[in-house]
Design a protein around this motif. Structure first.
Motif, mmCIF file in Angstrom:
data_model
loop_
_atom_site.group_PDB
_atom_site.id
_atom_site.type_symbol
_atom_site.label_atom_id
_atom_site.label_comp_id
_atom_site.label_asym_id
_atom_site.label_seq_id
_atom_site.Cartn_x
_atom_site.Cartn_y
_atom_site.Cartn_z
ATOM 1 N N GLU A 342 8.051 14.789 8.044
ATOM 2 C CA GLU A 342 7.112 15.853 8.429
ATOM 3 C C GLU A 342 6.506 15.699 9.814
ATOM 4 O O GLU A 342 5.302 15.883 9.984
ATOM 5 N N HIS A 374 7.496 20.865 0.535
ATOM 6 C CA HIS A 374 6.917 19.510 0.574
ATOM 7 C C HIS A 374 6.601 19.112 2.022
ATOM 8 O O HIS A 374 5.482 18.709 2.343
ATOM 9 N N HIS A 378 2.861 18.747 4.028
ATOM 10 C CA HIS A 378 2.441 17.529 4.742
ATOM 11 C C HIS A 378 1.706 17.832 6.048
ATOM 12 O O HIS A 378 0.930 17.019 6.529
ATOM 13 N N GLU A 397 1.857 11.997 -0.088
ATOM 14 C CA GLU A 397 3.057 12.357 -0.852
ATOM 15 C C GLU A 397 2.700 13.196 -2.075
ATOM 16 O O GLU A 397 3.387 14.164 -2.389
ATOM 17 N N TYR A 460 6.130 9.478 -5.910
ATOM 18 C CA TYR A 460 6.707 10.819 -5.805
ATOM 19 C C TYR A 460 6.703 11.591 -7.120
ATOM 20 O O TYR A 460 6.759 12.806 -7.118
HETATM 21 ZN ZN ZN Z 1 6.664 13.396 1.784
#
Ligand code: ZN
Length: 918
Positions: A342, A374, A378, A397, A460
Motif C-alpha cells: 500500500e 484492502h 490501508h 492489517e 490476516y
Molecule cells: Zn495489508
C-alpha cells in the motif's frame, strides 16, 4: 538485545578509568563462537578497544560487570543506546524523541545491467533536540558502500557499527541539519531485473537501500530523482515533476515532494511498462503494467479502475476523510512477492491476481476486489495513521481486511457476505490458532529485523473475525464514530492499539480494555463444549461451557449462535458468553423432540473457537447436513467437523465422504471452493497411502462433478483439484487429453498459469513424456516473465533425481532465491507427495537454513519456504525429522521462527498422531 540499566551514582571503577567523564558506548557483537566487546570513546580523543576471543564464562562475566559499572557511572541516555544489528526498540524510542522535521532528498542512478551497482546520493534534513550524544542512522551496507559523509556542509568522521552510521552530535545544530551521503545502494530490496526493478521496503528494508532513520514513527517527506536507462518509465509516491530531461541513453525523472510518510512506505518502480490512465468523476488514476496479452488487458483494466475508485469513495464516506494523498497510481508487477503493498501514490499489486483469465472463478474475482479494497483501506489505516512500532502492524492489517470485507459486500451484492467472510477467514485463522505455534494478535517485538515474523494468518484472518465481533458488541455506529475519532486525532501521525482502545472505551458500554486482554493480547482460542438436556414442560436446553486456556483469566466475550434443526426447519438462539466473567450459558429451545433434533453450534459463523463434538454429535450433523437450507450453516458445519477430525473426534474417511458429497451436489461456488481445499488436505494427510478404494472414490467424484457442469468457473476448480490428487493412470490420461487440447488452442478457456501447473503435475505422473509436455507448454507461453518462471520451475519436475537434487542444492544459496514466489513453487514440486521417498533428504537441509531464510527473505517467505518444504511429507519418519530439528535448534532460533515450524507441521503432527492410535 542488550538493555543497559540507568544509574546516577559515580562508581569508583568508573572514576579510575574515566576521570573526564567521557561518553562511552558498549557494543556487543556475537559471531558464532567468537565474542568481543568494544568500548569506544565518542569524543574522538582516543578509542580503546578490548577484544576478547573465545573467553570463558568467568572472564566474560567480569568484563560485562566492568562495562556496566562504567556506564552506570557516567553515561547519559545517548551513551546507553544499544547499537545491535537491526533497529532495536530502545534505539527507536530514544531516536523518536530526538529527531524532528525530517526529509530526504534522494537520487539513484540505475544502471542498465542488473548486476551493476546502484549509485545513491541523499541529503537528510532534520532538527535534533540534544547537544550531547550522537545521531544514529540505519544502513546495512559495509564501509566500502559509503563514499562520503558531509554534515552541515563539512566532511566529517563517522563510525559504522552494527548496521548503523554513527555521527557525533558535535557536528549538529538544533535546527535544519543537513547530512549528505554518497553511497552504493544495497540490492536486497530493489528487486532488480534487466528491464524492471521495484522497491519493497516493508518492514525494515529501507535501511538496506539508503541510510535513514528506519522506523515507522519517524515520518518524513521524500523528494526523489531517478536516473534511468532510456525507454524506462517510473512511478513513486509523488507525481513526476515537470523537469524530466533526456540525454543520450539515459532519462532523468524528478519527482515532486511526497506526502509525510514512514520509511517502509517510500517506494518506486522503474522499467519497461505499459501505461493506462482513467479519470472517474474528477479522480485520476494511472496504472503501469507489463501484461502483453492485449485481450486480457482489455478484459481487466476497466474493472480494476472501477474497483479502485469504488474503494476510495467508500473509505471517504466511512471515515469522513477525503483521500489523504496526492495521487493514486498502481503498478501491476509480475511475480510480485506479496499480493499487494500500500505505498501511498504507488500501490503495488501482483499481476496474477489482477489480470484474471476469462475463466476466472467467482472466488478469484472476489479475491481481486478484496485485494484492491484492502490496499486502498490501508491508505487511511496504516498510511495516514501509522503504528509507532511494528508490534502493532496487525492493526493496519486488520482494518484493511475489515473494510475490504465491507466493500466487497457492496461490490458483489449477490454473494452471501456472511458466507464469504466465514470461508475467507475461519479456515485460515484456525490453521494457525489451533497449533502450538500460535501467537497473540498483538505480539512483542524487540527489534525491527524480526518484524517480518509478525505477519501470518492470526493477523490476516483471526483479527478480522475478532474485530467484526467487537463491532457487533459495540454497535456499528459507536464503532464507526470511534474509528473516525481515532483517524482525526492521529492524522499523518502515529498511534498504537492502546491509543485506539482508549477511544473505543469512550464509545463502548463494556470494557474494551478487558475484551482486548483475552482476544488481542492472549494466544489461542476458546474451547466450547455443550450438553443438551430435555424437559417436557419447557422444551430443551443447551448448556454451553467455555473452557479457558490456563493463562487466560478473563473469559472470551462473544455472541454465539446455535441452531436447532427439525427436518427442514431451523430455529436459532444466540448466547452472549463471557459477560461479567461468566463461563456458562443456557439456551432454551421450545418444542423439542427427544433424539430427533440436530444442533448446529456457531451456525451463523460469527463465533470464534473450537466447538468440541463427540462422535454422536458429529454423526447427527452429517445425517442432517442435506437438510440445511442456509449455506452459512452448511459452511459452519464443515469447518466445525473438520476441526473435530483434526482432534480425533471424527473419522478422516467420513470427513472425506462428506466433502465428496458436497463437491458433487453443492450449488454454491464459494462452498464448493472451500470444500475442495479441505478435501485436498484430508486426502493428503488423513487417508492411508494404501487406501486405493478411497482414492479412486475421490477421483471419480471429482471427474463426475467436472463432467456434470457446464460452468467453466466450476470446471477449472475441479480440474485444479484433480491435478493434485490424481493417482490412477486413467485420470492422468484424461487430464493430459484436456491439457494437450487447450495448450495449442487459440481460443482457450483454461488460463496460461493453470496450463503450466497442469503440465508440471503431468510431468510427475508421466515422466517418460515430461520433456515433450514441457516443450509444448514452453512454446505456448507468450509473456517473457511467465516464460522465465516456467523455465525455472520446470527443473523441479525433471524425471532425473540428479537434476532435482541440483536444483534443491542451488536453492540453499541466497543468490538463487531472488524470485521467492518461484522458489516456493519449485520447492513444493520438489517435495511432491508422489516423490516424497526421494525428497525426504531435503527436509533436514531445508530446515537447517531457516534462520538464513528469515534473515534474507521477505516477510512471507519463511512460512512459504516451510510450507513448500513440508508439502507432501506425511509419514511418521518425516515428522521425526521435524521433531529432531525442533529439539536440536528450537532454543537457538528465534521464537517467532520456531512458531512457524509448529504452524507448518501441525497437520503432519496430527495425521501421524491419529494414524498411530488406529
Ligand atoms: Zn495489508
Amino acid at each position: 538485545m542488550r538493555f543497559i540499566p540507568q544509574g546516577l551514582f559515580v562508581n569508583v571503577v568508573c572514576s579510575l578509568f574515566l576521570c573526564n567523564c567521557f561518553i562511552f558506548r558498549c557494543v556487543r557483537i556475537e559471531k558464532k563462537n567468537m565474542q568481543f566487546f568494544t568500548i569506544t570513546k565518542i569524543s574522538s580523543i582516543f578509542i580503546l578497544k578490548i577484544k576478547l576471543y573465545k573467553v570463558n564464562m568467568r572472564v566474560k562475566f567480569f568484563f560485562s560487570m566492568l562495562l556496566i559499572t562504567m556506564l552506570l557511572g557516567c553515561g547519559d541516555s545517548d551513551s546507553r543506546m544499544v547499537l545491535q544489528p537491526g533497529v532495536s526498540k530502545k534505539l527507536a524510542q530514544e531516536r523518536a524523541g530526538l529527531i524532528g522535521n525530517l526529509s530526504y532528498d534522494i537520487r539513484f542512478n540505475i544502471p542498465k545491467g542488473c548486476n551493476e551497482k546502484v549509485d545513491g546520493y541523499e541529503i537528510i534534513t532534520f532538527d535534533f533536540k540534544r547537544d550531547l550524544g550522537q545521531v544514529v542512522l540505519d544502513f546495512t551496507g559495509d564501509a566500502s558502500s559509503i563514499k562520503n559523509v558531509m554534515c552541515n556542509e563539512k566532511e566529517i568522521a563517522y563510525e559504522l557499527i552494527n548496521e548503523h552510521i554513527v555521527i557525533s552530535s558535535k557536528y549538529l545544530k538544533k535546527r535544519g541539519n543537513r547530512i549528505a551521503i554518497k553511497f552504493l545502494a544495497g540490492d536486497q530490496a530493489l528487486n532488480r531485473k534487466d528491464d524492471l526493478m521495484y522497491t519493497l521496503l516493508v518492514p525494515d528494508r529501507a535501511r538496506t537501500v539508503f541510510p535513514c532513520f528506519d522506523q515507522p514513527d519517524l515520518k518524513a517527506y521524500f523528494k526523489l530523482e531517478l536516473d534511468l536507462p532510456k525507454g524506462w518509465t517510473a512511478i513513486s509516491n509523488a507525481s513526476i515533476a515537470d523537469s524530466v530531461t533526456t540525454s543520450g541513453s539515459r532519462t532523468t525523472f524528478k519527482f515532486q515532494q511526497s506526502d509525510l510518510i514512514s520509511t517502509y512506505l517510500f517506494s518506486f518502480t522503474a522499467g519497461k511498462f505499459s501505461k493506462a490512465q482513467k479519470e472517474i468523476d474528477g479522480k485520476k488514476y494511472a496504472v503501469l503494467y507489463r501484461e502483453n496479452d492485449a485481450k486480457k488487458v482489455a478484459q481487466n483494466l476497466d474493472s480494476i479502475f472501477y474497483m479502485v475508485d469504488y474503494s476510495v469513495r467508500w473509505m471517504e464516506r466511512y471515515t469522513g476523510i477525503l483521500y489523504p494523498f496526492q495521487k493514486y497510481d498502481l503498478a501491476i508487477i509480475p511475480f510480485f512477492q506479496f499480493s499487494g503493498m500500500e505505498h501511498p501514490g504507488s500501490v503495488f499489486y501482483v499481476d496474477s491476481k489482477m489480470f484474471l483469465a476469462e475463466s476466472a472463478t467467482q472466488p478469484e474475482k472476489i479475491a481481486r476486489a478484496e485485494l484492491i479494497a484492502h490496499e486502498t483501506a490501508h491508505l487511511w489505516f496504516g498510511d495516514l495513521v501509522t503504528m509507532p512500532w511494528f508490534d502493532d502492524v496487525w492493526m493496519k492489517e486488520v482494518f484493511a481486511g475489515f473494510f475490504a470485507d465491507k466493500i466487497v459486500k457492496e461490490l458483489f451484492p449477490s454473494v452471501n457476505s456472511d458466507l464469504q467472510f466465514l470461508i475467507a477467514h475461519a479456515p485460515k485463522a484456525y490453521s494457525e490458532d489451533r497449533t502450538k505455534g500460535t501467537n497473540p494478535i498483538k505480539q512483542r517485538l524487540e527489534n525491527l529485523n524480526l518484524a517480518g515474523t509478525m505477519y501470518g494468518n492470526i493477523i490476516y484472518h483471526k483479527a478480522p473475525i475478532v474485530i467484526r465481533s467487537l463491532e457487533k458488541l459495540m454497535g456499528q455506529y459507536a464503532f464507526q464514530n470511534a474509528l473516525r475519532e481515532y483517524l482525526r486525532t492521529y492524522s499523518l501521525g502515529n498511534a498504537s492499539w492502546g491509543d485506539l482502545v482508549k477511544i473505543f472505551d469512550k464509545h463502548a458500554r463494556f470494557s474494551v480494555k478487558d475484551w482486548s486482554k483475552s482476544w488481542v493480547e492472549s494466544a489461542g482460542m476458546p474451547i466450547y463444549a455443550y450438553d443438551v438436556y430435555y424437559k417436557d414442560s419447557v422444551g430443551c436446553g443447551i448448556v454451553l461451557r467455555q473452557k479457558l486456556p490456563s493463562e487466560i483469566r478473563l473469559p472470551y466475550l462473544q455472541l454465539i449462535e446455535f441452531t436447532k434443526l427439525v427436518h427442514h426447519k431451523g430455529t436459532s438462539q444466540s448466547a452472549l458468553l463471557g459477560k461479567k466473567g461468566g463461563k456458562e450459558q443456557v439456551l432454551i429451545f421450545p418444542k423439542c423432540r427427544r433424539n430427533n433434533d440436530c444442533f448446529i453450534p456457531n451456525s451463523n459463523g460469527f463465533g470464534y473457537g473450537y466447538f468440541e463434538l463427540d462422535s454422536l454429535k458429529c454423526a447427527s450433523i452429517v445425517r442432517h447436513y442435506q437438510n440445511l437450507k442456509n449455506p452459512v450453516h452448511r459452511a459452519s458445519c464443515i469447518v466445525t467437523l473438520y476441526e473435530n477430525m483434526l482432534n480425533g473426534n471424527f473419522d478422516g474417511k467420513s470427513m472425506l465422504a462428506l466433502l465428496v458429497r458436497v463437491v458433487e451436489y453443492e450449488k454454491n461456488e464459494l462452498l464448493i471452493s472451500m470444500s475442495l481445499d479441505y478435501l485436498l488436505s484430508a486426502n493428503l494427510y488423513f487417508i492411508s497411502k494404501d487406501d486405493a478404494a478411497t482414492r479412486e472414490m475421490v477421483e471419480c467424484s471429482l471427474w463426475n462433478a467436472y463432467s456434470h457442469t457446464n460452468d467453466n468457473k466450476l470446471k477449472i476448480q475441479y480440474l485444479r483439484t484433480i491435478a493434485k490428487v490424481m493417482h490412477s493412470e486413467k485420470s492422468a490420461r484424461k487430464m493430459h487429453e484436456i491439457w494437450s487440447h487447450e495448450v495449442v488452442s487459440d481460443n482457450r478457456w483454461i488460463g496460461e498459469m493453470d496450463l503450466q501447473n497442469f503440465a508440471f503435475e503431468l510431468c510427475i505422473r508421466m515422466p517418460e513424456e515430461s520433456s515433450s509436455i514441457l516443450n509444448v507448454t514452453r512454446k505456448s507461453i507468450k509473456n517473457i516473465d511467465n516464460l522465465r518462471r516456467f523455465n525455472f520451475i520446470s527443473q523441479a519436475v525433471d524425471p532425473k533425481k540428479i537434476v532435482r537434487d541440483k536444483l534443491f542444492e542451488s536453492l540453499l544459496h541466497l543468490e538463487n532465491r531472488k524470485q521467492e514466489a518461484w522458489v516456493a513453487d519449485a520447492l513444493k514440486l520438489l517435495n511432491h507427495p508422489l516423490r516424497n521417498d526421494e525428497s525426504e533428504e531435503y527436509l533436514a537441509k531445508g530446515l537447517s537454513i531457516l534462520p538464513e531464510i528469515q534473515q534474507t527473505g521477505d516477510i512471507f517467505f519463511p512460512k512459504n519456504w516451510l510450507s513448500s518444504l513440508l508439502y507432501g511429507h506425511t509419514s511418521a519418519d518425516d515428522y521425526a525429522i521435524v521433531c529432531g530439528y525442533i529439539s536440536k535448534e528450537g532454543k537457538s532460533i528465534s521464537p517467532s521462527l520456531l512458531s512457524k515450524v509448529y504452524q507448518c507441521s501441525d497437520l503432519l503432527k496430527r495425521s501421524t498422531s491419529i494414524a498411530s492410535k488406529k
